[in-house]
Structures are given as structure tokens and as C-alpha cells.
Design an enzyme around this catalytic site. Structure first.
Site, PDB file in Angstrom:
ATOM      1  CB  SER A  27      -1.286  -0.147   1.236  1.00 20.57           C
ATOM      2  OG  SER A  27      -1.922   0.492   1.359  1.00 20.57           O
ATOM      3  CG  ASP A  49      -5.189  -3.193  -3.933  1.00 22.50           C
ATOM      4  OD1 ASP A  49      -6.537  -2.206  -2.702  1.00 22.50           O
ATOM      5  OD2 ASP A  49      -5.254  -3.281  -3.476  1.00 22.50           O
ATOM      6  CG  HIS A  93      -5.824  -3.039   0.283  1.00 23.29           C
ATOM      7  ND1 HIS A  93      -4.899  -2.364  -0.917  1.00 23.29           N
ATOM      8  CD2 HIS A  93      -4.453  -2.594   1.674  1.00 23.29           C
ATOM      9  CE1 HIS A  93      -3.899  -1.224  -0.476  1.00 23.29           C
ATOM     10  NE2 HIS A  93      -3.930  -1.748   1.144  1.00 23.29           N
TER      11      HIS A  93
END
Length: 518
Positions: free
Chosen positions: A232, A460, A487
Site C-alpha cells: 500500500s 483492490d 487489498h
């Protein structure tokens, strides 16, 4: 060089005391002038209990193989002889030390998330594999985050509870906008007042400075080149490190990418589209069930959902404990939390069904998980650090018209997050931040960078798939596509993704361009 500095013993309570050891492996590789004492410092590895900041930390850090240390870095790299700060580190050693290749440095994203527990969890998932055998797993808390000292602190636990219970950001009247902006100014002021080193630390919280800390860490760990796994926001750290130190990179897996050229407004809208896609996938799964909280008619699920959630704006649901009530914003946060992974869809369906019966506990628990609030009411500092990093990383938005347009576009992109009220032009805390931003969107210059691997998941919600496509092109790297709704993906149980990523990190075998896993 490893020197034991304490013998194993027990405390007065009978609990074992983890022996500490002093280790010096640096300086290694390129050392910038004036930073020699940082790049060549020793680390004292010992008990991780003093580094725990949350109940989850205290449980995770009990791993018998975990050892923690503090890394000394300059507060301001332009003045390395000035004030210093420390970063928390946690290491799980390679299980085959005779064949150890080096350290795998990890960051879980956020920004503002602690990396220490991530090292424990990822090492457990890699146990028995070549990756786990040959690499130490090293997590770090970025400057100002978690166990690093000083740490960012803006709101008290009670203030955070009050903020979550207040849906005044939905009031778009001039009076409502003025009230929200006054609260945002107050938040920024409290961040300065309650944070050690105040504005000086806030000014150095950006990715630009964290990657310099990562290069110090690389040298101190004894690695000539960095092997890195970032999830991320951790992909932004990887991208910026690659641009700043391209010749210091051995290998990088960047999973759940941020697009380096995307501005804050476009990123917001793209994320709204991503969460709407995940919500649609959830409802498609739900309507096939007899117990679907939103009914079995696909044409009606969005209306049913909004009819269930929107009344919370005027009538929050009473939890019947400690005076807490589920606000509209907490309910939507709980839903968003569950959309991060398909494994939480059962919980989300139950939470929505319970809310229909005036039982808001499940959705509140999901929201508490998102905000990292434990059962005793204590919060981690993740949300404070998130704001501090984004406010110096992102271009500041001070134009009310642009904010209004962004909010309108967000509601259009994510109808399930449309509260039914007019969009508000209220500025956020970053508009009032006491220090300037230090980054802006751009195409990174990574001349000399070896091949890296970007992992992007088609469904995602938080870091949409196209961002990974764009990042892989920007870095000239390989793209691995994972077909799922969640995710991030690496070391999360899919053998295709895990095998490809591990082979790359261990042997530098870059998977074929266009590889897809399901």
C-alpha cells in the site's frame, strides 16, 4: 560482530528476561558524507515488550524469535549534527543462518502503520519457505510512528471518540463549514503541541525523509543493497527509495501500489471507484444467500443499504455501553473495513443484519478495528500519523471550489458512500498544516534501478488495479496481476502469488511480464 551483553535470567515476577546483544554490521555500501556515525552505528537487540504500544503488539511480540532495537537517525538530514530521533525495529532471524542472504525490510503502509508486528506476521507466513530460511524479516516503525521516539500524537482517546461520534462534516451550510474548519485548525494545533519536537518532527514526517532512514537501516543491517517488501503506502516508500537510491536496490516487491503521478483529488476519486467495485462484489455474493441483509434483488440492494445506513445521520444507534453510539461515519467506516478482504464479508452481512435489529455492535467493532481502538478505549497513533504524513507528502488543497468538486466526484464514484446531503467544501487539516509539503506527484527518475516486481489486485478497493499498472511502467518493472477482491496479495495464501514473489526475492528471478494469478 555480535556481542552478548546480558545473561538469560528471570525477573522478580518469574517472567523470562530476554538477553540483549550488541551487533555491528555496518557501515556497508555507499555512505553519504557527514552521515558516517549513523550508517556505522551498532544495534542493541533485546526484549520487544518495551516496544509494544497496543494490545495487538503485546500479543504479537511474544514470538520467541522476535528481537527489537532502536535505530538512531537525524531529525533533519540537512543538519546531521543536530537533534536525533530513534526508530523502533523488530527482527525475526532467517531460520537457516548458514545460508542467510541478508534482511528483508518491510513496511505495511498506512501511512502511519507500525511495521514491527508486520515482520512477525509475514515471517510466520513464510516459515519453511526459502524466503523464510534465507532472510531476516525486519520491520521498522517510520519516524513519528508507533514505537519510534518521539511519536506523533494529536488527539486524546476521548477526543478521538468524540470526533468519530460527530457527523458535522456532513453539514454543508456556511455555519457547518466554518465549524468543521475550526476543528481542523484545532487538530493541526494540537499535533504541534502534543508531539515531541513539535513542528520540527512534523516537517520531517514525509516520505522524502523516511527513505533516507531506510538507507541508514540498510547499511546498519549489513546489506550493501536493499531487499524490500512494501504494501500500500509502503509502495510509495519503495518508489521514492528507488528514485533516491536506485543503485542501492537489490530487489523490491511493491504490492497494492500508489500511482506516483496521481494527485490527491484523482487518487481520492479512484479510491472511491475501487470501494464501489468491492461493494458491488460483496452485494453480488450477498444476494445469492437467503440471509442476505440487503435482500435478494440485485436492483434493490443499494437502495436497501442506503435506507439502512442514512438514518444514522440523525439517529445514531445506541450500543448500550459506555454511552457510545454508532454514528453514520462509523457505520460507513465499518463497512469499508470489511471491504478490504472477502474473508470479512460474512461479518459485514451479519453487521448489517444486526443493525436492522438495532444491534450496532458488529459494525462498531469493525470501525474500531479500522481505527485501532482496543477494548479498553485506547487508540494507536496510526490515524494521527496518517494525517501527518499525508499533509507533507501531498500537494496542499486550499481552494474551496476544488474541494467541493472533489467531494461531488467522490459521491458519484461511490454511490454507496453518498450520504444524500449536499457535498461540503470544507477544507481538511492539511490546509492548515503548520509546515509545508515536501513532495508532489511526478514520474520517478530511476536510472540504474534493477528489475522490480509490482503486484496489483484486480479488485483492490484501497489501491485500485490501474495504479499498479502505472507504477510498474513508471519503474520499468514487472507486473503480477492477482484476480481477487482484496487489498494486497503477497504472502497471503495464494501459492501462485507467493511462489512468484518469493522466487524473485531469493533468486532475482523476475516473473514473465503479464503473469496472472487467481
Amino acid at each position: 560482530m555480535l556481542v552478548a551483553s546480558a545473561a538469560a535470567c528471570t525477573s522478580s515476577t518469574g517472567a523470562p528476561v530476554v538477553p540483549s546483544s550488541t551487533e555491528k554490521r555496518g557501515p556497508t555500501g555507499t555512505v553519504p558524507a557527514g552521515l558516517e556515525r549513523f550508517y556505522g552505528q551498532s544495534l542493541v537487540w533485546g526484549d520487544c515488550a518495551p516496544f509494544a504500544r497496543t494490545d495487538d503488539d503485546r500479543a504479537t511480540f511474544k514470538d520467541p524469535n522476535a528481537r527489537c532495537a532502536r535505530l538512531l537517525v537525524p531529525l533533519d538530514y540537512a543538519n546531521p549534527a543536530g537533534s536525533t530521533i530513534t526508530l523502533g525495529l523488530l527482527r525475526i532471524p532467517a531460520t537457516d543462518q548458514g545460508r542467510r542472504m541478508g534482511s528483508l525490510v518491510l513496511n505495511p503502509g498506512g501511512p502511519g502503520a507500525s511495521g514491527l508486528g508486520t515482520a512477525v506476521r509475514m515471517a510466520a507466513k513464510a516459515k519453511g519457505s526459502e524466503l523464510g530460511k534465507r532472510f531476516d524479516f525486519v520491520g521498522f516503525d517510520p519516524r513519528g510512528v508507533g514505537s519510534s521516539e518521539p511519536s506523533i500524537r494529536c488527539l486524546t482517546d476521548q477526543e478521538r471518540d468524540a470526533e468519530r461520534a460527530d457527523d458535522d462534516e456532513l453539514d454543508s451550510t456556511p455555519q457547518g463549514v466554518a465549524k468543521v474548519e475550526a476543528e481542523q485548525k484545532d487538530f493541526a494545533t494540537k499535533c504541534v503541541q502534543r508531539t515531541g519536537d513539535g513542528a520540527a518532527l512534523l516537517a520531517s514526517m514525509g516520505t522524502r525523509d523516511v527513505v533516507k532512514d531506510m538507507d541508514v537501516l540498510r547499511s546498519v543491517l549489513g546489506d550493501e543493497k536493499l531487499t524490500y517488501l512494501g504494501f500500500s503506502y509502503g509502495t510509495r516508500l519503495g518508489t521514492t527509495y528507488a528514485e533516491t537510491f536506485p543503485k542501492n536496490v537489490r530487489a523490491m516487491v511493491l504490492d497494492g501500489a500508489l500511482d506516483p503521478e496521481q494527485g490527491v483529488v484523482e487518487e481520492l476519486v479512484a479510491q472511491g471507484e475501487g470501494f464501489q467495485q468491492a461493494f458491488n462484489a460483496f452485494t453480488q455474493w450477498c444476494v445469492r444467500r437467503q440471509d442476505c441483509a440487503l435482500g435478494q434483488d440485485p436492483a434493490l440492494v443499494l437502495r436497501n443499504y442506503l435506507n439502512l445506513i442514512r438514518p444514522l445521520i440523525d439517529r445514531p444507534a445506541d450500543l448500550g455501553q459506555d454511552g457510545r453510539k454508532l454514528s453514520y461515519s462509523d457505520a460507513t467506516t465499518g463497512v469499508i473495513r470489511a471491504l478490504y478482504a472477502e474473508e470479512l464479508w460474512e461479518t459485514l452481512n451479519k453487521g448489517l443484519a444486526d443493525l436492522r435489529r438495532q444491534r450496532p455492535q458488529v459494525l462498531m467493532a469493525l470501525a474500531d478495528s479500522y481505527f485501532q481502538r482496543d477494548q479498553s478505549g485506547r487508540y494507536s497513533t496510526t490515524q494521527d500519523a496518517f494525517t501527518a504524513v499525508r499533509c507533507v507528502d501531498d500537494t496542499r488543497v486550499t481552494d474551496h471550489a476544488l474541494v467541493l468538486e472533489a467531494q461531488q466526484r467522490y459521491k458519484q464514484a461511490a454511490p454507496f458512500l453518498d450520504d444524500g446531503r449536499p457535498a461540503s467544501p470544507a477544507l481538511d487539516a492539511c490546509a492548515f498544516w503548520p509546515v509545508p509539503s515536501t513532495s508532489e506527484p511526478h514520474l520517478p527518475n530511476v536510472q540504474g534501478l534493477p528489475a522490480i516486481l509490482v503486484v496489483s489486485t484486480t479488485g483492490d478497493p484501497a489501491t485500485p488495479y490501474q495504479a499498479g499498472v502505472n507504477l510498474s511502467k513508471a519503474l520499468g518493472g514487472a507486473l503480477l496481476t492477482y484476480e481477487a477482491t482484496q487489498h494486497t496479495a503477497f504472502l497471503q495464501g495464494n501459492s501462485c502469488v507467493d511462489n512468484a514473489g518469493s522466487a524473485y526475492l531469493v533468486d532475482l528471478t523476475v516473473p514473465p511480464q503479464g503473469i496472472r494469478c487467481a
